[in-house]
Every structure is written in structure tokens, then in C-alpha cells.
Design a protein around this motif. Structure first.
Motif, PDB file in Angstrom:
ATOM      1  N   PRO A   7      52.533  39.569  40.439  1.00  0.00           N
ATOM      2  CA  PRO A   7      52.068  41.454  40.820  1.00  0.00           C
ATOM      3  C   PRO A   7      50.964  41.879  41.002  1.00  0.00           C
ATOM      4  CG  PRO A   7      52.698  40.363  39.179  1.00  0.00           C
ATOM      5  CD  PRO A   7      52.969  39.500  38.578  1.00  0.00           C
ATOM      6  N   LEU A   8      51.155  43.360  41.858  1.00  0.00           N
ATOM      7  CA  LEU A   8      49.578  43.589  42.907  1.00  0.00           C
ATOM      8  C   LEU A   8      50.158  44.404  41.544  1.00  0.00           C
ATOM      9  CD1 LEU A   8      47.398  43.765  44.608  1.00  0.00           C
ATOM     10  CD2 LEU A   8      49.023  45.917  45.755  1.00  0.00           C
ATOM     11  N   VAL A   9      48.570  45.001  40.453  1.00  0.00           N
ATOM     12  CA  VAL A   9      48.193  46.119  40.183  1.00  0.00           C
ATOM     13  C   VAL A   9      47.088  46.943  40.263  1.00  0.00           C
ATOM     14  CG1 VAL A   9      47.171  46.340  38.057  1.00  0.00           C
ATOM     15  CG2 VAL A   9      49.155  44.045  37.623  1.00  0.00           C
ATOM     16  N   VAL A  10      47.357  48.031  40.889  1.00  0.00           N
ATOM     17  CA  VAL A  10      46.407  48.403  40.904  1.00  0.00           C
ATOM     18  C   VAL A  10      46.091  50.041  39.777  1.00  0.00           C
ATOM     19  CG1 VAL A  10      46.539  50.541  42.869  1.00  0.00           C
ATOM     20  CG2 VAL A  10      47.008  48.996  43.570  1.00  0.00           C
ATOM     21  N   ARG A  11      44.691  49.637  39.530  1.00  0.00           N
ATOM     22  CA  ARG A  11      44.695  50.522  38.785  1.00  0.00           C
ATOM     23  C   ARG A  11      42.604  51.107  38.956  1.00  0.00           C
ATOM     24  NH1 ARG A  11      40.319  47.410  35.254  1.00  0.00           N
ATOM     25  NH2 ARG A  11      40.725  45.554  34.967  1.00  0.00           N
ATOM     26  N   PRO A  12      42.127  51.757  38.412  1.00  0.00           N
ATOM     27  CA  PRO A  12      40.875  52.478  38.309  1.00  0.00           C
ATOM     28  C   PRO A  12      40.038  51.247  37.323  1.00  0.00           C
ATOM     29  CG  PRO A  12      42.007  54.002  36.945  1.00  0.00           C
ATOM     30  CD  PRO A  12      43.146  53.343  37.113  1.00  0.00           C
ATOM     31  N   PRO A  16      32.361  51.092  33.799  1.00  0.00           N
ATOM     32  CA  PRO A  16      30.598  50.957  34.689  1.00  0.00           C
ATOM     33  C   PRO A  16      30.718  49.493  33.825  1.00  0.00           C
ATOM     34  CG  PRO A  16      30.115  52.938  33.176  1.00  0.00           C
ATOM     35  CD  PRO A  16      31.359  52.838  32.600  1.00  0.00           C
ATOM     36  N   GLN A  17      31.447  49.193  32.704  1.00  0.00           N
ATOM     37  CA  GLN A  17      31.512  47.556  31.908  1.00  0.00           C
ATOM     38  C   GLN A  17      32.053  46.401  32.820  1.00  0.00           C
ATOM     39  OE1 GLN A  17      32.984  49.685  30.258  1.00  0.00           O
ATOM     40  NE2 GLN A  17      34.966  49.279  29.961  1.00  0.00           N
ATOM     41  N   GLU A  18      33.308  47.647  34.498  1.00  0.00           N
ATOM     42  CA  GLU A  18      33.801  47.135  35.040  1.00  0.00           C
ATOM     43  C   GLU A  18      33.491  47.003  36.364  1.00  0.00           C
ATOM     44  OE1 GLU A  18      38.840  46.013  34.170  1.00  0.00           O
ATOM     45  OE2 GLU A  18      38.122  48.239  34.387  1.00  0.00           O
ATOM     46  N   LEU A  19      32.241  47.289  36.348  1.00  0.00           N
ATOM     47  CA  LEU A  19      30.914  46.986  37.631  1.00  0.00           C
ATOM     48  C   LEU A  19      31.249  45.356  38.211  1.00  0.00           C
ATOM     49  CD1 LEU A  19      30.049  48.786  40.119  1.00  0.00           C
ATOM     50  CD2 LEU A  19      28.215  48.961  39.163  1.00  0.00           C
ATOM     51  N   ASP A  20      30.925  44.716  37.568  1.00  0.00           N
ATOM     52  CA  ASP A  20      31.391  42.918  37.839  1.00  0.00           C
ATOM     53  C   ASP A  20      32.565  42.935  38.514  1.00  0.00           C
ATOM     54  OD1 ASP A  20      28.206  42.727  37.548  1.00  0.00           O
ATOM     55  OD2 ASP A  20      29.224  41.804  35.467  1.00  0.00           O
ATOM     56  N   LEU A  21      33.654  43.120  38.259  1.00  0.00           N
ATOM     57  CA  LEU A  21      35.015  42.828  38.825  1.00  0.00           C
ATOM     58  C   LEU A  21      35.130  43.406  39.829  1.00  0.00           C
ATOM     59  CD1 LEU A  21      37.697  42.253  39.012  1.00  0.00           C
ATOM     60  CD2 LEU A  21      38.616  44.229  37.109  1.00  0.00           C
ATOM     61  N   PHE A  22      34.574  45.025  40.268  1.00  0.00           N
ATOM     62  CA  PHE A  22      34.593  46.352  41.672  1.00  0.00           C
ATOM     63  C   PHE A  22      33.878  45.323  42.495  1.00  0.00           C
ATOM     64  CE2 PHE A  22      33.790  49.467  44.082  1.00  0.00           C
ATOM     65  CZ  PHE A  22      34.955  49.876  44.555  1.00  0.00           C
ATOM     66  N   ASN A  23      32.903  44.694  41.912  1.00  0.00           N
ATOM     67  CA  ASN A  23      31.395  43.636  43.243  1.00  0.00           C
ATOM     68  C   ASN A  23      32.194  42.352  43.662  1.00  0.00           C
ATOM     69  OD1 ASN A  23      29.983  46.201  43.728  1.00  0.00           O
ATOM     70  ND2 ASN A  23      28.144  45.287  41.943  1.00  0.00           N
ATOM     71  N   ARG A  24      33.032  42.059  42.878  1.00  0.00           N
ATOM     72  CA  ARG A  24      33.555  40.161  43.618  1.00  0.00           C
ATOM     73  C   ARG A  24      34.553  40.520  44.790  1.00  0.00           C
ATOM     74  NH1 ARG A  24      38.012  39.093  38.541  1.00  0.00           N
ATOM     75  NH2 ARG A  24      36.906  38.673  36.824  1.00  0.00           N
ATOM     76  N   LEU A  25      34.041  41.956  45.685  1.00  0.00           N
ATOM     77  CA  LEU A  25      34.070  41.916  46.735  1.00  0.00           C
ATOM     78  C   LEU A  25      32.740  42.351  47.568  1.00  0.00           C
ATOM     79  CD1 LEU A  25      37.438  43.439  48.281  1.00  0.00           C
ATOM     80  CD2 LEU A  25      36.876  40.752  47.822  1.00  0.00           C
ATOM     81  N   LEU A  51      44.745  43.693  41.878  1.00  0.00           N
ATOM     82  CA  LEU A  51      44.820  42.909  41.711  1.00  0.00           C
ATOM     83  C   LEU A  51      46.055  42.080  41.907  1.00  0.00           C
ATOM     84  CD1 LEU A  51      42.413  43.740  38.092  1.00  0.00           C
ATOM     85  CD2 LEU A  51      42.032  42.818  39.832  1.00  0.00           C
ATOM     86  N   ARG A  52      46.217  40.371  41.926  1.00  0.00           N
ATOM     87  CA  ARG A  52      47.285  39.855  41.689  1.00  0.00           C
ATOM     88  C   ARG A  52      46.548  38.838  40.763  1.00  0.00           C
ATOM     89  NH1 ARG A  52      50.910  40.870  44.525  1.00  0.00           N
ATOM     90  NH2 ARG A  52      50.822  41.312  47.276  1.00  0.00           N
ATOM     91  N   GLY A  53      47.096  39.128  39.957  1.00  0.00           N
ATOM     92  CA  GLY A  53      46.463  38.072  38.371  1.00  0.00           C
ATOM     93  C   GLY A  53      44.905  38.817  38.250  1.00  0.00           C
ATOM     94  N   ASP A  54      44.589  37.608  37.834  1.00  0.00           N
ATOM     95  CA  ASP A  54      42.953  38.005  37.629  1.00  0.00           C
ATOM     96  C   ASP A  54      41.987  37.925  39.249  1.00  0.00           C
ATOM     97  OD1 ASP A  54      42.964  37.445  35.046  1.00  0.00           O
ATOM     98  OD2 ASP A  54      42.521  35.500  34.963  1.00  0.00           O
ATOM     99  N   ARG A  55      43.208  37.615  40.554  1.00  0.00           N
ATOM    100  CA  ARG A  55      41.855  38.527  41.822  1.00  0.00           C
ATOM    101  C   ARG A  55      42.164  39.215  42.244  1.00  0.00           C
ATOM    102  NH1 ARG A  55      44.399  34.677  47.261  1.00  0.00           N
ATOM    103  NH2 ARG A  55      43.039  35.626  48.654  1.00  0.00           N
TER     104      ARG A  55
END
Length: 324
Positions: A7-12, A16-25, A51-55
């Protein structure tokens, strides 16, 4: 047997520790994000992921030039390039609608801006990805306002010596510059200026808005700002505002008064602004002009500025268009 996608998860971002996640694109402004978060130009609650799972399949983010203020621009909006176009559009719609509702809380939508390769129309994959993104924006009520050239002057590029056609003096104060910005607004080729006038603002009101919302916030010396005059008479011909924003040395604003257009004075005025910044030993000077402003684009070219990117702006509040 096929499996349903996660399922698609949309969240903020949670912080700042999640910046690496944001920068996967990736996008050309990624390198500015950490400092923007540290200085308050961005907030984690303004940076959203899909996110779809970890993607990571999408991301979106807002920015302000004045920490503590409301968002001034939507300048990150990316979708996973591996997604089929139809799925990317659906992810984009969900992400845009959900994040916008949470971040802006029913307030006006700031302008969307996107930097693009100069040849974006000639590269099929790039064009397809951007047109999918633009389609999501238009489905939400946005309209394209303008496409712009992003220009750069680099050290080593010759700067013309001052000619004897004009003399330059520093801007004295706000009114000194506004008195010249106002007639420049009349007949402007700049799409943002035209939009201000179409919204009902007078040329004076549009000039004041530009000054107070942008020029007044530059912290570099005001004595860099120049007014061009005719030798002897002191009659004003135009002006240039060299400055530094949060990231680069820039030609923030330049104009020639209507009575003096068509005589090549723009080249002299741009050269003066370039000299002011080049004397500060800057690594580059950035500038931008609308694709439709052919005289200004040609002047930048003659001054040695090169087009390194293009940019597009979409608005939800342009006069005569729909939107939130």
C-alpha cells in the motif's frame, strides 16, 4: 500468480535524520537540503515522502527564504522514474493532495518552480518524466506561468570596461529605486510582473511588492546596487541590483526605463552589475530571464553568460485561471 503491491504510505519526514530517505530520489537542489533544515528554510513537516514498503516512489517539499515564515515556494516534487506513467501520475496526485492539505492547511498555494536540463524537450525520457509531473500539477488546478533561462557567468569570462555612455551611482534608498522600478513595470516582458499587473496591482504597487518581498531581504551591501545615468544631465536610464541570495551571487533585478529602451543601454548596465560582483571574487554569478524576453536573453549572451539550465513556474492563483 501476482502479488498486490504494498500500500502507498504518504507522510512527512519524522526529522532531519530521515534526510537520507528523502534523497533516494535525486534533484539538483539535494545538496542544499541539510543546510536548509539547519537554518529553518525548510522544516521536516514540509518534506513528504510516498512509500511502497521500503521503496521511495515520490517526494515533495516546500521552502522559505525567511525562517519562521510560511512556505514561499514548492520546489521539490519528484516521482520514481521506474514507475509506469499512469502509476506515477496516481502517486503524484496522492502525494500532492495529501501533503498540500497538511502543510498549507487551506492557505494559498505558493508557486511551484522546477529546474530542468536546458535540452529537456530533446531527451525523450526526461521530457516524458517532466510532462507526467506537469500533468499532475495541471490536474490540481495549476497553470504554467513561464519558462525561464537559467544563466551563469564564470570567472575568466571577460567583463567589458566601463563605457562613456553612462555613469553609475549607488542607490540612495528604497524610494530612489522604486521611482525607477515603477515605470519599468509598464510594458514589462517579465511574466511575473505581467501577472502582478493583471491581478489588479498598479505599476507602483507591483514595484513595491517586488521590492518588499525580495530585494529588501538581501543582506549584501546596498552600495552594490547601481543606478545608471546619462553623463552631464544625470537623467536616469536604468538600474541593476547585484546581490547574493542564500546560495549564489546573482543579478537580482535589472531594468531600462521605457524612454531609453532600444539603444543598447542594457549591455552597459548588465556589465556594471557583473563588474560589481566579479570584484568580490565570487565563484559564479547566476541570473535568469524569461524565454520570451528575447532582448534580455541576448544581452546576457553578449555579456558571456551561458544557459546551463531552464526553469518552469506553475501557479494556482494566476489571474483568469482556476485553482485553490
Amino acid at each position: 500468480m501476482t502479488h498486490d503491491p504494498a500500500p502507498l504510505v504518504v507522510r512527512p519526514l519524522s526529522g532531519p535524520q530521515e534526510l537520507d530517505l528523502f534523497n533516494r530520489l535525486d534533484y539538483v537542489l539535494d545538496h542544499e537540503l541539510a543546510d536548509d533544515l539547519a537554518t529553518g528554510r525548510r522544516l521536516p513537516r514540509w518534506l513528504w515522502v510516498a512509500l511502497r514498503g521500503d521503496r521511495l516512489v515520490g517526494r515533495i517539499g516546500w521552502w522559505t527564504g525567511r525562517p519562521g515564515a510560511e512556505p514561499q515556494a514548492l520546489d521539490f516534487f519528484d516521482l520514481d522514474p521506474e514507475l509506469p506513467a499512469e502509476e506515477a501520475a496516481e502517486v503524484g496526485r496522492r502525494l500532492l493532495e495529501t501533503a498540500t492539505a497538511a502543510v498549507l492547511r487551506g492557505g494559498p498555494r505558493p508557486e511551484f518552480g522546477r529546474f530542468m536540463p536546458a535540452d529537456w524537450r530533446e531527451v525523450p525520457q526526461t521530457r516524458a518524466r517532466l510532462e507526467t509531473l506537469f500533468g499532475v500539477l495541471e490536474a490540481s488546478g495549476a497553470r504554467p506561468l513561464v519558462e525561464r533561462l537559467r544563466l551563469e557567468w564564470r570567472p575568466g569570462t571577460p567583463v567589458p570596461e566601463p563605457s562613456d555612455r553612462l555613469v553609475f551611482r549607488p542607490v540612495k534608498d528604497r524610494e530612489d529605486l522604486l521611482a525607477l522600478m515603477t515605470p519599468v513595470m509598464e510594458g514589462t516582458l517579465d511574466a511575473h510582473g505581467q501577472a502582478d499587473l493583471k491581478s489588479g496591482l498598479s505599476p507602483r504597487e507591483a514595484a513595491e511588492l517586488h521590492y518588499d518581498e525580495e530585494l529588501a531581504h538581501y543582506t549584501t551591501p546596498r552600495d552594490w546596487w547601481r543606478i545608471a545615468e546619462l553623463p552631464g544631465s544625470g537623467e536616469p536610464v536604468g538600474f541593476v541590483v547585484p546581490a547574493r541570495n542564500n546560495y549564489h551571487a546573482i543579478i537580482a533585478y535589472i531594468g531600462v526605463l521605457p524612454a531609453h529602451r532600444g539603444r543598447g543601454y542594457i549591455d552597459d548596465i548588465l556589465a556594471e552589475g557583473t563588474r560589481v560582483l566579479a570584484a568580490q571574487d565570487v565563484p559564479r554569478i547566476r541570473a535568469a530571464t524569461d524565454v520570451g524576453n528575447v532582448p534580455m536573453a541576448k544581452s546576457f549572451g553578449r555579456a558571456g553568460y551561458v544557459t546551463f539550465e531552464r526553469a518552469v513556474n506553475f501557479v494556482w492563483d494566476a489571474p483568469g485561471t482556476s485553482g485553490d
